[in-house]
Enzyme design. Structure first.
Site, PDB file in Angstrom:
ATOM      1  CG  HIS A   1      66.064 -18.256 -35.679  1.00  0.00           C
ATOM      2  ND1 HIS A   1      66.844 -17.471 -34.835  1.00  0.00           N
ATOM      3  CD2 HIS A   1      66.739 -18.047 -37.009  1.00  0.00           C
ATOM      4  CE1 HIS A   1      67.742 -16.814 -35.247  1.00  0.00           C
ATOM      5  NE2 HIS A   1      67.957 -17.042 -36.622  1.00  0.00           N
TER       6      HIS A   1
ATOM      7  CG  HIS B   1      68.445 -20.221 -40.909  1.00  0.00           C
ATOM      8  ND1 HIS B   1      68.044 -19.008 -41.452  1.00  0.00           N
ATOM      9  CD2 HIS B   1      68.909 -20.009 -39.726  1.00  0.00           C
ATOM     10  CE1 HIS B   1      68.680 -18.166 -40.673  1.00  0.00           C
ATOM     11  NE2 HIS B   1      69.279 -18.581 -39.284  1.00  0.00           N
TER      12      HIS B   1
END
Length: 163
Positions: free
Chosen positions: A149, A151
């Protein structure tokens, strides 16, 4: 009244998820320390649960504030924001991408789509002129969820060095 109860339940769920994320970071730091590798691998249990939570967010089984979605990528607001705009961008299909360090040539397309989605998130958040994209890779970088993932952070002055 029911709406307020659902909101509170969602908030409580996210609070629990945040607490587990913090616990995962603590365990990850312990596992990364030299001489402690004989401890049980509790980080695998914690991170597997976090990855399943991302799967449940993708399946819309856990509520989230979705900022952007297409057929391969999902972007949603972080439950523990570190900036006025803090959005997580994830691939909908892991395909072995638990962290950037596991990327292979076959992942090139999705990696590009994740970065392009980060740019769209920045536009939607009104931060396209100043934002940061962060990928934590492994325990020493405080990766707490082993589902790759990104940010996307912005809305305030970022400092350098970041660590």
């Amino acid at each position: 009244m029911i709406s307020a109860q659902k909101s509170m339940a969602a908030f409580t769920s996210f609070s629990v998820l945040r607490d587990y994320a913090r616990a995962g970071r603590i365990v990850a730091r312990v596992r990364a320390s030299p001489g402690i590798s004989s401890y049980p691998s509790s980080i695998n249990f914690l991170t597997a649960n976090h990855s399943r939570r991302f799967d449940k967010i993708i399946a819309k089984e856990i509520p989230s504030t979705i900022v952007y979605e297409d057929d391969k990528v999902l972007a949603f607001k972080d439950i523990n924001p570190q900036a006025p705009v803090h959005v997580l961008v994830i691939p909908k299909f892991r395909d072995g991408l638990t962290q950037l360090g596991k990327a292979e040539p076959r992942h090139g397309e999705i990696l590009g789509q994740l970065l392009y989605a980060a740019k769209i998130v920045a536009e939607k958040g009104g931060i396209v002129d100043g934002f940061r994209v962060v990928i934590n890779n492994g325990p020493s970088a405080c990766q707490s969820v082993y589902h790759l993932h990104l940010h996307v952070l912005g809305g305030r002055q970022m400092n350098w060095p970041p660590g």
